[in-house]
Design an enzyme around this catalytic site. Structure first.
Site, PDB file in Angstrom:
ATOM      1  N   ASN A  27       0.854  -1.177   0.000  1.00  0.00           N
ATOM      2  CA  ASN A  27       0.000   0.000   0.000  1.00  0.00           C
ATOM      3  C   ASN A  27       0.896   1.236   0.000  1.00  0.00           C
ATOM      4  OD1 ASN A  27      -1.751   2.189   1.188  1.00  0.00           O
ATOM      5  ND2 ASN A  27      -3.226   0.499   1.194  1.00  0.00           N
ATOM      6  N   ASP A  65      -0.012  -8.697   0.409  1.00  0.00           N
ATOM      7  CA  ASP A  65       0.462  -7.786   1.450  1.00  0.00           C
ATOM      8  C   ASP A  65       0.120  -8.325   2.840  1.00  0.00           C
ATOM      9  OD1 ASP A  65       1.652  -5.410   2.388  1.00  0.00           O
ATOM     10  OD2 ASP A  65      -0.289  -4.424   2.550  1.00  0.00           O
ATOM     11  N   GLY A 117      -4.029  -8.504  -9.564  1.00  0.00           N
ATOM     12  CA  GLY A 117      -5.145  -8.846  -8.689  1.00  0.00           C
ATOM     13  C   GLY A 117      -6.072  -7.670  -8.486  1.00  0.00           C
TER      14      GLY A 117
END
Length: 354
Positions: free
Chosen positions: A23, A33, A123
């Protein structure tokens, strides 16, 4: 130096560094993440990430790997920030390229020998998978053309990875038209066809001339038309030239004016094996897999590629699906071995590095 694609959880891969789809702000996101934070230790990794602050899109920054070093020997986590795909006119490709190039530069600066990278932006960021894959392979190809590093592109599962729909359709159509299923052959592996071999020496013209020739003709035994005698010297010369793989390879390298070291770069062929292939002092013939890779590196058109295969006593086998994929790539001028590997991978076929 190598490149491979695998299906795995990136937190389970052993490498000096792994890349995280981060992020921009120091907070825990979703997907890869979140998995990396959990595996490394959320509190300590978030504290290190907070010290970095905001990361601009396309840029990368590094933190220690914390618990991942104990688990898998991962020393560094390289955090890179991608961009949402809108329509391709907002610099998306350039920013995604920077994610790969900047991450690889950091890994090189840290003297990493290996790195694992997820298929970035494919994604939640919505990049078309085929485009995301092309960018990944192009950037990895560029990096490996200058530097040595083992690079693994990690995809989570089959559903998370696919080539463009059109390319898949084209490949599948080509396979359907050219592949002949044969249960007696292992269609998914080269090994039955490319064991190490030595070239079988052909008889010399002088030796053939010593063979007694029966010059009598018994016309009472047959009414068939007599076959004209062949020119033995021409026959031997033609046969020798068509099967002399080493001479053909050396001539192609000379014609393209490229150093030997470039011929096997970005392949599964190392310097020692290439020296064995090209050495004039032995009659060794390489495996079919190696001949395929050399032909791709030399960017041979299909007719020349088939001649090149024949010089090592190989041919595209319609009973082997992976052969048909390679043939498709040659016809369509897809010469990047990493790209060919990605297509083989997508077809659930063994890649050149298997």
């Amino acid at each position: 130096m190598s490149f491979q694609i695998i299906r795995n959880d990136i937190t389970k891969v052993k490498a000096d560094a792994i890349v995280n789809t981060a992020n921009p702000l120091p907070r825990i996101g979703a997907g890869t993440d979140s998995a990396i934070y959990t595996a490394a230790g959320e509190n300590q990794l978030l504290a290190a990430r907070t010290e970095i602050g905001i990361i601009d899109r396309g840029q990368s920054a590094v933190t220690p790997a914390f618990n991942l070093e104990k688990e898998n020997g991962v020393k560094y986590i390289i955090h890179t920030v991608g961009i949402y795909y809108e329509d391709g006119t907002h610099g998306e490709r350039t920013i995604l390229r920077s994610c790969y190039s900047n991450s690889l530069k950091i890994a090189r600066r840290l003297k990493c020998k290996s790195i694992a990278i997820p298929l970035l932006a494919s994604g939640n960021y919505g990049f078309p998978k085929g485009m995301a894959l092309d960018i990944a392979i192009e950037e990895i190809d560029d990096f490996l053309s200058e530097y040595d590093m083992d690079i693994t592109l990690v995809v989570y599962d089959k559903e998370a990875y696919s080539l463009t729909e059109k390319l898949n359709q084209d490949i599948q159509s080509f396979i359907d038209e050219n592949y002949i299923a044969d249960n007696s052959e292992n269609e998914n592996h080269y090994s039955k066809y490319d064991g190490d071999r030595t070239a079988t020496p052909t008889s010399t013209a002088a030796e053939l001339k010593k063979i007694p020739q029966d010059k009598t003709t018994d016309n009472s035994k047959t009414n068939e038309k007599q076959i004209a005698p062949i020119d033995i010297d021409t026959f031997i010369k033609d046969q020798h030239q068509s099967l002399d793989f080493k001479n053909k390879l050396q001539q192609l390298i000379a014609d393209k004016n490229i150093p030997n070291s470039e011929v096997y770069k970005n392949t599964s062929i190392d310097r020692k094996y290439f020296s064995k292939i090209i050495s004039p002092t032995n009659k060794y013939l390489p495996k079919k897999e190696a001949v395929f890779q050399l032909g791709l590196k030399l960017e041979l058109p299909i007719e020349d590629f088939e001649d090149f295969l024949a010089s090592a006593d190989y041919a595209f086998n319609p009973h082997i699906k992976s052969d048909m994929v390679v043939k498709y790539c040659v016809i369509n001028k897809i010469f990047s071995i990493n790209k060919v590997n990605s297509i083989l991978f997508d077809q659930n076929l063994p890649c050149f590095y298997d």
